[in-house]
Design an enzyme around this catalytic site. Sequence first.
Site, PDB file in Angstrom:
ATOM      1  N   ARG A  66       0.970  -1.267   0.147  1.00  0.00           N
ATOM      2  CA  ARG A  66      -0.132  -0.198   0.051  1.00  0.00           C
ATOM      3  C   ARG A  66       0.847   1.204   0.093  1.00  0.00           C
ATOM      4  O   ARG A  66       0.415   2.268  -0.541  1.00  0.00           O
ATOM      5  CB  ARG A  66      -1.008  -0.098   1.342  1.00  0.00           C
ATOM      6  CG  ARG A  66      -1.771   0.992   1.492  1.00  0.00           C
ATOM      7  CD  ARG A  66      -3.096   0.727   2.155  1.00  0.00           C
ATOM      8  NE  ARG A  66      -4.012   1.822   2.226  1.00  0.00           N
ATOM      9  CZ  ARG A  66      -4.071   2.600   3.468  1.00  0.00           C
ATOM     10  NH1 ARG A  66      -3.208   2.633   4.374  1.00  0.00           N
ATOM     11  NH2 ARG A  66      -5.188   3.694   3.315  1.00  0.00           N
ATOM     12  N   HIS A  70       0.386   4.113  -2.609  1.00  0.00           N
ATOM     13  CA  HIS A  70       0.159   5.922  -2.230  1.00  0.00           C
ATOM     14  C   HIS A  70       1.336   6.755  -2.515  1.00  0.00           C
ATOM     15  O   HIS A  70       1.239   7.750  -2.587  1.00  0.00           O
ATOM     16  CB  HIS A  70       0.149   5.550  -0.660  1.00  0.00           C
ATOM     17  CG  HIS A  70      -1.424   5.299   0.053  1.00  0.00           C
ATOM     18  ND1 HIS A  70      -2.249   6.163   0.800  1.00  0.00           N
ATOM     19  CD2 HIS A  70      -2.278   4.473  -0.450  1.00  0.00           C
ATOM     20  CE1 HIS A  70      -3.439   5.641   0.850  1.00  0.00           C
ATOM     21  NE2 HIS A  70      -3.242   4.229   0.216  1.00  0.00           N
ATOM     22  N   ASP A  71       2.390   6.193  -2.634  1.00  0.00           N
ATOM     23  CA  ASP A  71       3.636   7.093  -3.396  1.00  0.00           C
ATOM     24  C   ASP A  71       3.252   7.549  -4.727  1.00  0.00           C
ATOM     25  O   ASP A  71       3.320   8.420  -5.380  1.00  0.00           O
ATOM     26  CB  ASP A  71       4.869   6.129  -3.067  1.00  0.00           C
ATOM     27  CG  ASP A  71       6.112   6.841  -3.723  1.00  0.00           C
ATOM     28  OD1 ASP A  71       6.081   8.285  -3.270  1.00  0.00           O
ATOM     29  OD2 ASP A  71       7.021   6.367  -4.272  1.00  0.00           O
ATOM     30  N   GLY A  76       3.821  10.436  -9.051  1.00  0.00           N
ATOM     31  CA  GLY A  76       4.509   9.473  -9.543  1.00  0.00           C
ATOM     32  C   GLY A  76       5.196   8.814  -8.409  1.00  0.00           C
ATOM     33  O   GLY A  76       5.528   9.080  -7.266  1.00  0.00           O
ATOM     34  N   ASP A  78       8.173   8.592  -6.572  1.00  0.00           N
ATOM     35  CA  ASP A  78       9.334   9.369  -6.332  1.00  0.00           C
ATOM     36  C   ASP A  78       9.659   9.198  -4.666  1.00  0.00           C
ATOM     37  O   ASP A  78      10.621  10.107  -4.498  1.00  0.00           O
ATOM     38  CB  ASP A  78       9.152  10.762  -6.751  1.00  0.00           C
ATOM     39  CG  ASP A  78       7.646  11.573  -6.194  1.00  0.00           C
ATOM     40  OD1 ASP A  78       7.113  10.762  -5.137  1.00  0.00           O
ATOM     41  OD2 ASP A  78       7.533  12.767  -6.498  1.00  0.00           O
ATOM     42  N   SER A  80       8.258  10.557  -2.295  1.00  0.00           N
ATOM     43  CA  SER A  80       7.703  11.558  -1.551  1.00  0.00           C
ATOM     44  C   SER A  80       6.969  11.109  -0.380  1.00  0.00           C
ATOM     45  O   SER A  80       6.728  12.038   0.498  1.00  0.00           O
ATOM     46  CB  SER A  80       6.704  12.491  -2.511  1.00  0.00           C
ATOM     47  OG  SER A  80       5.664  12.040  -2.962  1.00  0.00           O
ATOM     48  N   ASN A  98      -3.944   9.217   4.263  1.00  0.00           N
ATOM     49  CA  ASN A  98      -2.542   8.579   4.955  1.00  0.00           C
ATOM     50  C   ASN A  98      -2.500   8.845   6.235  1.00  0.00           C
ATOM     51  O   ASN A  98      -1.892   7.975   7.262  1.00  0.00           O
ATOM     52  CB  ASN A  98      -1.406   9.543   4.316  1.00  0.00           C
ATOM     53  CG  ASN A  98      -1.084   9.225   2.882  1.00  0.00           C
ATOM     54  OD1 ASN A  98      -1.477   8.136   2.296  1.00  0.00           O
ATOM     55  ND2 ASN A  98      -0.413  10.113   2.223  1.00  0.00           N
ATOM     56  N   HIS A 197      -6.574  -6.039  -1.917  1.00  0.00           N
ATOM     57  CA  HIS A 197      -7.202  -5.863  -0.727  1.00  0.00           C
ATOM     58  C   HIS A 197      -7.508  -7.553  -0.471  1.00  0.00           C
ATOM     59  O   HIS A 197      -8.138  -7.719   0.557  1.00  0.00           O
ATOM     60  CB  HIS A 197      -8.606  -5.254  -0.916  1.00  0.00           C
ATOM     61  CG  HIS A 197      -8.288  -3.630  -0.784  1.00  0.00           C
ATOM     62  ND1 HIS A 197      -9.506  -2.923  -0.626  1.00  0.00           N
ATOM     63  CD2 HIS A 197      -7.278  -2.986  -0.566  1.00  0.00           C
ATOM     64  CE1 HIS A 197      -8.985  -1.721  -0.591  1.00  0.00           C
ATOM     65  NE2 HIS A 197      -7.602  -1.804  -0.523  1.00  0.00           N
ATOM     66  N   THR A 198      -6.966  -8.277  -1.092  1.00  0.00           N
ATOM     67  CA  THR A 198      -6.735  -9.716  -0.707  1.00  0.00           C
ATOM     68  C   THR A 198      -5.917 -10.016   0.591  1.00  0.00           C
ATOM     69  O   THR A 198      -5.912 -11.072   1.081  1.00  0.00           O
ATOM     70  CB  THR A 198      -6.519 -10.887  -2.032  1.00  0.00           C
ATOM     71  OG1 THR A 198      -6.476 -11.993  -1.529  1.00  0.00           O
ATOM     72  CG2 THR A 198      -4.946 -10.537  -2.307  1.00  0.00           C
ATOM     73  N   ASP A 242     -10.222  -9.484   3.424  1.00  0.00           N
ATOM     74  CA  ASP A 242     -10.863 -10.557   2.979  1.00  0.00           C
ATOM     75  C   ASP A 242     -10.952 -11.792   4.001  1.00  0.00           C
ATOM     76  O   ASP A 242     -10.098 -11.574   4.931  1.00  0.00           O
ATOM     77  CB  ASP A 242     -10.188 -10.896   1.452  1.00  0.00           C
ATOM     78  CG  ASP A 242      -9.156 -11.884   1.430  1.00  0.00           C
ATOM     79  OD1 ASP A 242      -8.517 -12.109   2.500  1.00  0.00           O
ATOM     80  OD2 ASP A 242      -8.918 -12.419   0.419  1.00  0.00           O
ATOM     81  N   THR A 244      -9.185 -14.304   3.768  1.00  0.00           N
ATOM     82  CA  THR A 244      -7.733 -14.911   3.980  1.00  0.00           C
ATOM     83  C   THR A 244      -6.521 -13.830   3.815  1.00  0.00           C
ATOM     84  O   THR A 244      -5.964 -13.750   3.025  1.00  0.00           O
ATOM     85  CB  THR A 244      -7.440 -15.867   2.845  1.00  0.00           C
ATOM     86  OG1 THR A 244      -7.582 -15.589   1.708  1.00  0.00           O
ATOM     87  CG2 THR A 244      -8.301 -17.149   3.016  1.00  0.00           C
ATOM     88  N   ASP A 249      -4.405 -14.333  -2.545  1.00  0.00           N
ATOM     89  CA  ASP A 249      -4.925 -15.416  -3.421  1.00  0.00           C
ATOM     90  C   ASP A 249      -6.078 -14.391  -4.160  1.00  0.00           C
ATOM     91  O   ASP A 249      -6.279 -13.306  -4.146  1.00  0.00           O
ATOM     92  CB  ASP A 249      -5.406 -16.539  -2.681  1.00  0.00           C
ATOM     93  CG  ASP A 249      -6.070 -16.133  -1.142  1.00  0.00           C
ATOM     94  OD1 ASP A 249      -6.754 -14.966  -1.256  1.00  0.00           O
ATOM     95  OD2 ASP A 249      -6.268 -16.815  -0.339  1.00  0.00           O
TER      96      ASP A 249
END
Length: 321
Positions: A66, A70-71, A76, A78, A80, A98, A197-198, A242, A244, A249
């Site tokens: 994640r 989020h970067d 881009g 970078d 940041s 964030n 998000h698995t 989820d 698991t 998966d």
Amino acid sequence: MALSTFLSLFKLSTFLLCLLILSGTTSGQLSANFYARTCPNFRSIITRAVNTAVSNEARMGASLLRLHFHDCFVNGCDGSVLLDDTANFTGEKTAGPNSNSIRGFNVIDTIKTQLESQCPGVVSCADILSTAARDSVVALGGPSWNVVFGRRDSTTASLSAANSNLPGPGSSLSALISSFSNKGFTANEMVALSGAHTIGQARCTTFRNRIYNENNINASFATSVRRNCPSSGGDNNLSPLDSTPVTFDNRYFSDLINQRGLLHSDQELFNGGSADAQVRTYSSNPATFSRDFASAMVKMGNLSPLTGSSGQVRTNCRRTN
């Protein structure tokens, strides 16, 4: 005359070659072999650190994945997102998507410290993020993909872009498609990337409204999640994304079909809309999901990187040099 012409052409070709070399130095290019001479062991250093972190806490794999997302979605890939606020500088860590949410900075710090001891000032924080994301997915049983290197680190950050560019847990399907389209992704690639998000968990504050007020949710699932997410209070209590959450998966997509999506934005992918067919495909074809996810992650890592003489290679990922 012939000699004169030859010398002129030789000078011209030499000049053009110099321009080409200079251009390559200035604009740069990502390459699988970028650190082959300057830091040949960097991959094993990152992989070992990620495996240790994920072994200590499986959720960290999702957090590092994640962090890369989020970067890259904010101006881009970078690095940041790693910059701390100071008295004279405002980074992205306090942005709505964030704040009290992204984590894993200590793992990146550990990796950077180890790399600086082996090859000082060579491997960028942005490249660490892209590699750690891939290694995290692999550590949790997911697919691998080719990561190229040569990204450099930004000396700036954008709180406003972090607030506006990152899709939120309450996003509609159309908003998700639009958000990813703004970064060059197709709707199909958005669905594939949502499969991240698995793994991982989410805070109660991000899904409370769904489990108490929405109808397209499995009743027993809603009841079970409410036990750890009261109607008020407990904002930071966690629930798995989820069924698991420590295995990469395709269960996420099966859960959506059964109306067990934790976030509103998750269930939007299977709610009578244009993404339904793709969710069904991924729920029954894990190899197809893995292939599409890996392909989309390659594209993610190529979002507007700084290369060549742009930016810098930070010696500390939390602050500029």
